[in-house]
Design an enzyme around this catalytic site. Structure first.
Site, mmCIF file in Angstrom:
data_model
loop_
_atom_site.group_PDB
_atom_site.id
_atom_site.type_symbol
_atom_site.label_atom_id
_atom_site.label_comp_id
_atom_site.label_asym_id
_atom_site.label_seq_id
_atom_site.Cartn_x
_atom_site.Cartn_y
_atom_site.Cartn_z
ATOM 1 N N ASP A 254 0.760 -1.085 0.027
ATOM 2 C CA ASP A 254 -0.031 -0.109 -0.003
ATOM 3 C C ASP A 254 0.818 1.171 -0.003
ATOM 4 O O ASP A 254 0.861 2.069 0.716
ATOM 5 C CB ASP A 254 -0.939 0.062 1.189
ATOM 6 C CG ASP A 254 -1.813 -1.101 1.318
ATOM 7 O OD1 ASP A 254 -2.167 -1.703 0.205
ATOM 8 O OD2 ASP A 254 -1.985 -1.892 2.574
ATOM 9 N N GLU B 228 -13.223 -0.901 -6.256
ATOM 10 C CA GLU B 228 -12.930 -1.810 -5.255
ATOM 11 C C GLU B 228 -12.600 -1.132 -4.017
ATOM 12 O O GLU B 228 -13.271 -1.310 -3.059
ATOM 13 C CB GLU B 228 -11.987 -2.722 -5.606
ATOM 14 C CG GLU B 228 -11.941 -3.931 -4.733
ATOM 15 C CD GLU B 228 -13.171 -4.964 -4.728
ATOM 16 O OE1 GLU B 228 -13.573 -5.031 -5.809
ATOM 17 O OE2 GLU B 228 -13.472 -5.379 -3.721
HETATM 18 O O1 FUB Z 1 -3.072 -3.811 2.918
HETATM 19 C C1 FUB Z 1 -4.605 -4.276 3.548
HETATM 20 C C2 FUB Z 1 -5.519 -3.853 2.468
HETATM 21 O O2 FUB Z 1 -5.305 -4.624 1.181
HETATM 22 C C3 FUB Z 1 -5.403 -2.448 1.941
HETATM 23 O O3 FUB Z 1 -6.326 -1.691 2.832
HETATM 24 C C4 FUB Z 1 -6.241 -2.486 0.621
HETATM 25 O O4 FUB Z 1 -5.924 -1.560 -0.075
HETATM 26 C C5 FUB Z 1 -5.513 -3.729 0.063
HETATM 27 O O5 FUB Z 1 -4.254 -3.230 -0.467
#
Ligand code: FUB
Length: 472
Positions: free
Chosen positions: A50, A224
């Protein structure tokens, strides 16, 4: 000294080749990896996810999540900060924000973003609220881009069970916080960046705005999660992760900060061995960069991800071209100056080492064993270096820092002996002569010695000067 990661690292070299073959199975042969050329993923000693880049004061700061080793879910407890002046050599600033920063949070240190306003740094993150069991958005604040960060409120900024905050401060000073999964919400933040006016508003998710999804009545559009909101040349961009669970990165644009949105298509197709992806875009030193994550490291996958970066150019009409993952990453923006003190944890690529908080402040490099190395890319030696100083500590017998050019087995331009100092945080500076380091070169600090952990390294610096006798 032992870390969870250290126990797995001896298998990395072999698994790296396999991991990349799997992760980049669709990449043309010309882009197939060689270890010596690889600069993506950006970080090799922990899993990162992220990415959220921020340009400040001539550096790009990269805020990431942290996937635990061997994770089988989004088991994330802290966030990490890295920075670079050239997009290839990244300095590890450790973990200045974790779940423990938020007394009300129980788990799920997921995708956040940091913005700067009036000399302060605001890090917006999704975490689970212990009291309600729902995902909420918290905000931490610091006086420096690398922290320390503290909980700005002592409670969630906003909470509706949805995740992935992105914040943009518009030219008129109005700041917007967008977030969401499965919806896309926004609020107008007040100038203090820690409160908002009005109520959270749901963005209409229409096919025209965010692309049509078929086969899921609950999610009629491609949106999403993981929104990344910004403005360029008067056009607002909403870049997002599309269509779980083989996510690709898509985007929409709008004439205003709250829409109406028009779907513009795919930026990064599904690839890279992670079923999620996550965008972050900045301009830095006149070029544009796209950050994302994948499963390209050994042991990598959907819950053990790594952040990476590519350089790109907008099309003349402001649209974004297709961007594919590479193992080479972005070209170096500038060169690294070896004649000023460089942190040992400034790394383009490494093999075998780990980092830790240093007793002298910042971070140091540790868990060094015989044959481990650090690559520092594009080091501008100019007319030549005459000596090398390195700050070291060892509770064992020490070893040697070999200075090599071009590869871990390249020409040796210096060798510095490291003594035992009586402790892993008992620091001393050793120096040695250097010969043959001229022009701009990839520098490899290769570590040799006996068995077990050899020594720690805090920083290094070359001295410019005339030729000295070549190392033996
Ligand atoms: O890293 C945890 C979750 O997975 C994030 O909040 C989403 O965007 C996905 O990448």
């Amino acid at each position: 000294m032992q870390s969870a990661t250290a126990g797995t690292r001896l298998t990395r070299a072999a698994a790296w080749v396999l991991g990349l073959l799997l992760a980049f199975a669709v990449v043309p042969a010309a882009l197939q990896p060689t270890t010596a050329r690889a600069d993506n993923p950006i970080v090799q000693h922990v899993y990162t996810a992220d990415p959220a880049p921020l340009v400040y004061n001539g550096r790009v700061y990269l805020y990431t999540g942290h996937d635990e080793d061997g994770s089988t879910y989004f088991t994330m407890k802290d966030w990490r900060v890295w920075s670079s002046a050239d997009m290839v050599n990244w300095t590890d600033h450790g973990s200045p924000l974790s779940l423990t920063t938020f007394s009300w949070a129980s788990s799920d240190a997921w995708a956040g973003q940091t913005v700067q306003r009036n000399g302060r740094f605001y890090w917006y993150v999704p975490v689970k609220n212990r009291a309600t069991g729902r995902m909420a958005i918290g905000v931490a604040v610091a006086d420096s881009p690398t922290g320390p960060f503290r909980d700005a409120l002592g409670h969630p900024l906003v909470e509706n069970g949805e995740i992935d905050p992105t914040v943009f401060v518009d030219d008129d000073g109005q700041a917007y916080l967008y977030w969401g999964n499965p919806n896309l919400w926004y609020v107008r933040l007040n100038a203090d960046m820690t409160s908002y006016s009005g109520s959270p508003t749901k963005t209409p998710l229409t096919a025209a705005g965010f692309g049509a999804r078929t086969g899921d009545a609950n999610r009629p559009t491609l949106f999403e999660e993981g929104p990344w909101f910004y403005k360029r040349n008067g056009l607002y961009y909403m870049v997002f992760a599309a269509k779980c669970c083989s996510e690709f990165i898509a985007y929409s644009t709008a004439p205003g900060p709250t829409g109406p949105w028009t779907y513009r298509g795919t930026i990064m197709p599904t690839q890279g061995g992670s079923f999620t992806n996550h965008p972050g875009i900045v301009d830095f030193k006149g070029n544009s960069y796209f950050f994302y994550h994948n499963g390209a490291l050994p042991g990598g996958g959907g819950y053990t991800r790594s952040v990476a970066v590519e350089k790109f150019s907008y099309n003349a009409d402001g649209t974004i071209p297709t961007i594919n993952m590479t193992n080479t990453g972005a070209p170096q923006a500038g060169a690294l100056d070896p004649y000023v003190r460089q942190e040992a944890e400034t790394i383009a690529w490494e093999s075998g080492v780990e980092t830790e908080a240093s007793g002298e402040g910042g971070m140091d490099v540790g868990w060094i064993e015989n044959g481990d190395y650090i690559k520092v890319k594009g080091v501008a030696f100019g007319a030549g270096a005459s000596s090398f100083a390195v700050r070291v500590a060892s509770a064992n017998a020490g070893g040697t820092v070999e200075l090599r050019l071009g590869s871990p087995t390249g020409t040796v331009v210096g060798r510095c002996g490291v003594p035992g100092t009586g402790g892993w945080q008992t620091w001393t500076t050793v120096t040695c002569p250097v010969s043959g380091a001229t022009g701009t070169q990839d520098l490899y600090l290769r570590f040799t010695g006996g068995s077990g952990y050899l020594f720690n390294v805090n920083w290094w610096q070359f001295t410019q000067g005339g030729a000295v006798a070549p190392p033996r």
